[in-house]
Write a protein that holds these residues in place. Structure first.
Motif, mmCIF file in Angstrom:
data_model
loop_
_atom_site.group_PDB
_atom_site.id
_atom_site.type_symbol
_atom_site.label_atom_id
_atom_site.label_comp_id
_atom_site.label_asym_id
_atom_site.label_seq_id
_atom_site.Cartn_x
_atom_site.Cartn_y
_atom_site.Cartn_z
ATOM 1 N N ARG A 1 2.531 14.600 -13.344
ATOM 2 C CA ARG A 1 0.993 15.234 -14.555
ATOM 3 C C ARG A 1 1.052 17.122 -14.284
ATOM 4 N NH1 ARG A 1 -3.416 10.568 -13.472
ATOM 5 N NH2 ARG A 1 -2.361 9.699 -14.820
ATOM 6 N N GLN A 2 1.342 17.497 -13.188
ATOM 7 C CA GLN A 2 1.377 18.806 -12.635
ATOM 8 C C GLN A 2 2.587 19.482 -13.321
ATOM 9 O OE1 GLN A 2 0.645 18.257 -8.677
ATOM 10 N NE2 GLN A 2 -1.231 18.231 -8.835
ATOM 11 N N GLY A 3 3.882 19.057 -13.449
ATOM 12 C CA GLY A 3 5.097 19.828 -13.547
ATOM 13 C C GLY A 3 5.227 20.082 -14.892
ATOM 14 N N GLU A 4 6.077 20.973 -15.059
ATOM 15 C CA GLU A 4 7.007 20.876 -16.725
ATOM 16 C C GLU A 4 7.014 19.902 -17.907
ATOM 17 O OE1 GLU A 4 5.818 24.197 -18.031
ATOM 18 O OE2 GLU A 4 4.323 24.506 -16.810
ATOM 19 N N ALA A 5 7.184 20.097 -19.315
ATOM 20 C CA ALA A 5 7.495 19.576 -19.738
ATOM 21 C C ALA A 5 9.086 19.343 -19.717
ATOM 22 C CB ALA A 5 7.061 19.529 -20.915
ATOM 23 N N ASP A 6 9.690 18.693 -20.042
ATOM 24 C CA ASP A 6 11.604 18.271 -19.554
ATOM 25 C C ASP A 6 11.873 18.731 -20.816
ATOM 26 O OD1 ASP A 6 13.891 17.659 -19.104
ATOM 27 O OD2 ASP A 6 13.684 15.457 -19.067
ATOM 28 N N LEU A 7 12.461 20.222 -21.178
ATOM 29 C CA LEU A 7 13.146 20.815 -21.595
ATOM 30 C C LEU A 7 14.766 20.084 -22.552
ATOM 31 C CD1 LEU A 7 11.795 24.491 -20.897
ATOM 32 C CD2 LEU A 7 10.957 22.329 -22.489
ATOM 33 N N ARG A 8 15.222 19.279 -21.542
ATOM 34 C CA ARG A 8 15.918 18.347 -21.834
ATOM 35 C C ARG A 8 16.027 18.003 -23.659
ATOM 36 N NH1 ARG A 8 17.318 14.314 -18.074
ATOM 37 N NH2 ARG A 8 14.772 13.984 -18.356
ATOM 38 N N ARG A 9 17.742 18.722 -23.404
ATOM 39 C CA ARG A 9 17.668 18.018 -25.316
ATOM 40 C C ARG A 9 18.146 16.190 -25.277
ATOM 41 N NH1 ARG A 9 22.171 21.011 -28.485
ATOM 42 N NH2 ARG A 9 21.438 24.070 -28.209
ATOM 43 N N GLU A 10 17.287 15.652 -26.385
ATOM 44 C CA GLU A 10 18.075 14.058 -26.191
ATOM 45 C C GLU A 10 18.747 13.497 -27.034
ATOM 46 O OE1 GLU A 10 15.211 12.476 -24.524
ATOM 47 O OE2 GLU A 10 14.744 13.727 -24.108
ATOM 48 N N ARG B 1 0.632 -1.629 0.351
ATOM 49 C CA ARG B 1 -0.249 -0.291 -0.366
ATOM 50 C C ARG B 1 0.778 1.506 -0.027
ATOM 51 N NH1 ARG B 1 -3.028 -3.196 3.087
ATOM 52 N NH2 ARG B 1 -2.102 -2.598 5.284
ATOM 53 N N ALA B 2 2.105 1.325 0.827
ATOM 54 C CA ALA B 2 2.978 2.863 0.921
ATOM 55 C C ALA B 2 3.351 2.704 -0.465
ATOM 56 C CB ALA B 2 3.925 2.495 2.014
ATOM 57 N N ASN B 3 3.850 1.752 -1.588
ATOM 58 C CA ASN B 3 4.243 1.665 -2.479
ATOM 59 C C ASN B 3 3.534 1.833 -3.704
ATOM 60 O OD1 ASN B 3 6.399 1.510 -4.757
ATOM 61 N ND2 ASN B 3 5.300 -0.559 -4.988
ATOM 62 N N LEU B 4 2.123 2.063 -3.887
ATOM 63 C CA LEU B 4 1.108 2.684 -4.360
ATOM 64 C C LEU B 4 1.238 3.315 -4.672
ATOM 65 C CD1 LEU B 4 -0.871 1.348 -6.674
ATOM 66 C CD2 LEU B 4 -2.324 1.083 -4.749
ATOM 67 N N ALA B 5 1.243 4.146 -2.833
ATOM 68 C CA ALA B 5 0.849 5.803 -2.858
ATOM 69 C C ALA B 5 1.984 6.768 -3.430
ATOM 70 C CB ALA B 5 0.967 5.384 -1.628
ATOM 71 N N ARG B 6 3.395 5.845 -2.731
ATOM 72 C CA ARG B 6 4.530 7.077 -3.050
ATOM 73 C C ARG B 6 4.528 6.953 -5.121
ATOM 74 N NH1 ARG B 6 7.452 3.958 0.483
ATOM 75 N NH2 ARG B 6 7.868 1.754 -1.374
ATOM 76 N N ARG B 7 3.498 5.745 -5.230
ATOM 77 C CA ARG B 7 4.106 5.629 -7.298
ATOM 78 C C ARG B 7 2.844 6.575 -7.549
ATOM 79 N NH1 ARG B 7 3.652 -1.000 -9.310
ATOM 80 N NH2 ARG B 7 3.973 0.815 -11.415
ATOM 81 N N LYS B 8 1.418 6.798 -7.166
ATOM 82 C CA LYS B 8 0.774 7.623 -7.613
ATOM 83 C C LYS B 8 0.898 9.059 -7.011
ATOM 84 C CE LYS B 8 -3.690 4.769 -6.522
ATOM 85 N NZ LYS B 8 -5.136 4.823 -6.047
ATOM 86 N N GLU B 9 2.018 9.618 -6.026
ATOM 87 C CA GLU B 9 1.794 10.595 -5.600
ATOM 88 C C GLU B 9 2.919 11.225 -6.421
ATOM 89 O OE1 GLU B 9 2.252 14.496 -4.296
ATOM 90 O OE2 GLU B 9 0.929 13.479 -3.735
ATOM 91 N N GLN B 10 3.998 10.090 -7.203
ATOM 92 C CA GLN B 10 4.920 10.299 -7.864
ATOM 93 C C GLN B 10 4.116 11.048 -9.535
ATOM 94 O OE1 GLN B 10 7.749 7.284 -9.539
ATOM 95 N NE2 GLN B 10 9.173 8.396 -9.318
ATOM 96 N N ARG C 1 0.930 11.851 -10.266
ATOM 97 C CA ARG C 1 0.854 13.053 -9.608
ATOM 98 C C ARG C 1 1.215 14.266 -9.712
ATOM 99 N NH1 ARG C 1 -1.592 11.432 -4.520
ATOM 100 N NH2 ARG C 1 -3.347 9.827 -5.362
ATOM 101 N N SER C 2 2.568 14.081 -9.239
ATOM 102 C CA SER C 2 3.523 15.047 -9.642
ATOM 103 C C SER C 2 4.044 15.490 -10.672
ATOM 104 C CB SER C 2 4.866 15.538 -8.534
ATOM 105 O OG SER C 2 5.513 13.956 -9.313
#
Length: 57
Positions: A34-43, A20-29, A31-32
């Motif tokens: 989805r809320q963050g900006e797109a990664d602008l690093r060069r590929e 359950r703790a692992n699932l909660a961490r993965r869900k939070e990860q 969510r964060s």
């Protein structure tokens, strides 16, 4: 015999709690991310002369 069942139950409870703790961490990860900006690093990997790193310039 009763101790074996109690120990197994305790182990099952502990594993369920960890799951359950692992699932909660993965869900939070997720969510964060989805809320963050797109990664602008060069590929890609920079090569000598900069050919791969400077394709879009």
């Amino acid at each position: 015999m009763a101790d074996d069942k109690k120990a197994a139950k305790t182990r099952e409870d502990r594993l369920a709690e960890q799951l359950r703790a692992n699932l909660a961490r993965r869900k939070e990860q997720t969510r964060s991310r989805r809320q963050g900006e797109a990664d602008l690093r060069r590929e890609g990997v920079a090569v000598e002369g900069g050919a791969a790193a400077n394709e879009d310039e």
